[in-house]
Design a protein around this motif. Sequence first.
Motif, short mmCIF file in Angstrom:
data_model
loop_
_atom_site.label_atom_id
_atom_site.label_comp_id
_atom_site.label_asym_id
_atom_site.label_seq_id
_atom_site.Cartn_x
_atom_site.Cartn_y
_atom_site.Cartn_z
N ASP A 240 0.83 -1.20 0.00
CA ASP A 240 0.00 0.00 0.00
C ASP A 240 0.86 1.26 0.00
O ASP A 240 0.57 2.23 -0.70
CB ASP A 240 -0.96 -0.01 1.20
CG ASP A 240 -0.23 -0.12 2.54
OD1 ASP A 240 0.87 -0.70 2.59
OD2 ASP A 240 -0.77 0.37 3.55
N LEU A 241 1.97 1.23 0.77
CA LEU A 241 2.86 2.39 0.79
C LEU A 241 3.60 2.53 -0.53
O LEU A 241 3.77 3.64 -1.04
CB LEU A 241 3.86 2.26 1.94
CG LEU A 241 3.26 2.30 3.35
CD1 LEU A 241 4.36 2.07 4.39
CD2 LEU A 241 2.56 3.63 3.60
N ALA A 242 4.05 1.41 -1.10
CA ALA A 242 4.79 1.48 -2.36
C ALA A 242 3.93 2.10 -3.46
O ALA A 242 4.43 2.89 -4.28
CB ALA A 242 5.24 0.08 -2.77
N ALA A 243 2.63 1.77 -3.49
CA ALA A 243 1.75 2.36 -4.50
C ALA A 243 1.70 3.87 -4.36
O ALA A 243 1.70 4.61 -5.36
CB ALA A 243 0.35 1.76 -4.38
N ARG A 244 1.69 4.36 -3.13
CA ARG A 244 1.70 5.81 -2.90
C ARG A 244 3.00 6.43 -3.37
O ARG A 244 3.01 7.47 -4.04
CB ARG A 244 1.50 6.12 -1.42
CG ARG A 244 0.07 6.01 -0.95
CD ARG A 244 -0.04 6.22 0.54
NE ARG A 244 0.81 7.31 1.02
CZ ARG A 244 1.19 7.46 2.29
NH1 ARG A 244 0.84 6.55 3.20
NH2 ARG A 244 1.94 8.47 2.66
N PHE A 245 4.14 5.78 -3.03
CA PHE A 245 5.44 6.34 -3.41
C PHE A 245 5.59 6.38 -4.93
O PHE A 245 6.09 7.36 -5.49
CB PHE A 245 6.57 5.51 -2.80
CG PHE A 245 6.56 5.49 -1.29
CD1 PHE A 245 6.25 6.62 -0.56
CD2 PHE A 245 6.87 4.33 -0.59
CE1 PHE A 245 6.25 6.61 0.83
CE2 PHE A 245 6.88 4.29 0.79
CZ PHE A 245 6.55 5.44 1.50
N LEU A 246 5.18 5.31 -5.59
CA LEU A 246 5.35 5.23 -7.04
C LEU A 246 4.50 6.27 -7.77
O LEU A 246 4.83 6.67 -8.90
CB LEU A 246 4.99 3.83 -7.53
CG LEU A 246 5.97 2.72 -7.13
CD1 LEU A 246 5.34 1.35 -7.36
CD2 LEU A 246 7.28 2.84 -7.89
N ALA A 247 3.42 6.72 -7.14
CA ALA A 247 2.54 7.72 -7.76
C ALA A 247 3.03 9.14 -7.54
O ALA A 247 2.48 10.08 -8.12
CB ALA A 247 1.12 7.56 -7.22
N MET A 248 4.07 9.33 -6.73
CA MET A 248 4.57 10.68 -6.42
C MET A 248 5.27 11.31 -7.61
O MET A 248 5.79 10.61 -8.49
CB MET A 248 5.53 10.62 -5.24
CG MET A 248 4.89 10.34 -3.91
SD MET A 248 6.14 10.27 -2.58
CE MET A 248 5.05 10.18 -1.15
N ASP A 249 5.31 12.64 -7.62
CA ASP A 249 6.13 13.33 -8.61
C ASP A 249 7.60 13.20 -8.22
O ASP A 249 7.92 12.65 -7.16
CB ASP A 249 5.72 14.80 -8.76
CG ASP A 249 5.87 15.61 -7.46
OD1 ASP A 249 6.59 15.15 -6.54
OD2 ASP A 249 5.29 16.70 -7.37
N GLU A 250 8.51 13.67 -9.07
CA GLU A 250 9.93 13.45 -8.83
C GLU A 250 10.40 14.09 -7.53
O GLU A 250 11.21 13.52 -6.80
CB GLU A 250 10.75 13.97 -10.01
CG GLU A 250 10.64 13.10 -11.24
CD GLU A 250 11.82 13.27 -12.19
OE1 GLU A 250 12.66 14.17 -11.95
OE2 GLU A 250 11.90 12.49 -13.15
N ALA A 251 9.91 15.29 -7.22
CA ALA A 251 10.35 15.96 -6.00
C ALA A 251 9.92 15.18 -4.76
O ALA A 251 10.70 14.99 -3.82
CB ALA A 251 9.77 17.39 -5.96
N GLY A 252 8.67 14.70 -4.76
CA GLY A 252 8.19 13.92 -3.62
C GLY A 252 8.93 12.60 -3.48
O GLY A 252 9.27 12.18 -2.37
N PHE A 253 9.18 11.94 -4.62
CA PHE A 253 9.90 10.67 -4.58
C PHE A 253 11.33 10.88 -4.08
O PHE A 253 11.85 10.07 -3.29
CB PHE A 253 9.90 10.03 -5.97
CG PHE A 253 10.25 8.57 -5.97
CD1 PHE A 253 9.36 7.63 -5.52
CD2 PHE A 253 11.49 8.15 -6.43
CE1 PHE A 253 9.68 6.26 -5.52
CE2 PHE A 253 11.82 6.80 -6.44
CZ PHE A 253 10.91 5.86 -5.98
#
Length: 421
Positions: A240-253
């Motif tokens: 569930d967390l990985a799905a959130r991280f993968l959806a982030m923009d480059e700055a958030g990632f």
Amino acid sequence: MSHIETTACIIGAGPVGATLAATLAAAGIPTVALDRAPLPPMELPDFDGRAYAIALTSQRLLAASGIWDRLPSQPQPIHRIRVADGRPGHDPSALKLDFDSAEVGPDPFGWMVEARALRVALNARLPHLPNLRVFAPAEASVSRTPEGATIRLTDGTTIAARLVVAAEGRDSALRRQAGIAVTKHDYGQTGMVGAFAHERPHNGTALEMFLPNGPFAQLPLAGTPEHPHASAFVWSDRRDLAARFLAMDEAGFARELTRRMGDHLGRITPIGRRWSYPLSALWAQRQTDTRLAIIGDAAHGIHPIAGQGLNLGFRDVAALAEAVIEAVAASEDPGGMATLRRYERRARPDAAIMLGATHVLEKLFGNDFGPVRLARRLGIATVDRMPRLKRAFAERAMGMGSGVSGLLGGQALMDLSAPRG
């Protein structure tokens, strides 16, 4: 329609299957390789974020097969490995363990090789082997009997082989056809891989951090004019967390990457694609059947916690190539049960040890339960205070260990091909 007679027919021309094809053909063994997909183009494609950690023993295999010298650029050696429980600089109680390859010998622990570079090297090697024929893309049906194997391509070509090799990956059709059962374990995690540029040099140092939701690794890459300082990451986390991280923009990632490894490399910028896949373990109940050998991910899949998946496949390649080459040199049947038993006897223990070790590591380090965390911290402190134990861990990272010989030990193909006296 044409008919081909060959010693070995390899189904699957990914890094493991193609390396086996190159190894056998370079040793003078008539070989055919098939793949459902076309081989990638010869020219170096754009960087896509994927890279492999190639252990010292795997490098020796690739060198013996004539692949290593065809890499289009110099790979990045790994000279130091830092293992940490927690986040140094963030967690005051974090413990770390440092390994330096100079304490073991003159060679690095291994090299980071971009996936695109290894593919180009394989593509550059395969056409120059007179004993090898490659069909890609090609669809094939395989029938096996104690007397031999027949492979039929959809274009009408038939191939008669003494040995068929399944190198098609985890969803191996040949493994299913042989009725070989597999044991699977779902880790409930997603593996994320990619790369990032950073301000400060990595100095050939890899970082492996054990965090509550899964391990995180930073692996040094060779610099380019565009990105003089760059690293790969291998990050395991809850789905569930990985799905959130993968959806982030480059700055958030980038912020999430920095949160895990700290700011010792300065400001970071993600480059290339982000890749992800569900993490699970797979173990085939055996690696042979009538006229059939199974290698690589078709035989075993392990957690990426130690970065040894591809290296384990290369160990299969070395074990099978040596068994076949020795059989041909001794005028034995290269696809007979004696040869297959020799292969399984060499490959199976290595695979079992690595699968067990990565499984235990994931359970031990992916757990923040108080007594378990205390036990692993005591383990890290103990290893750090025992030079011989620390050296043993370092040698394992290189792929070394008791009894490493043959292609993994640096032996030349011509020496393996010499008839036994």
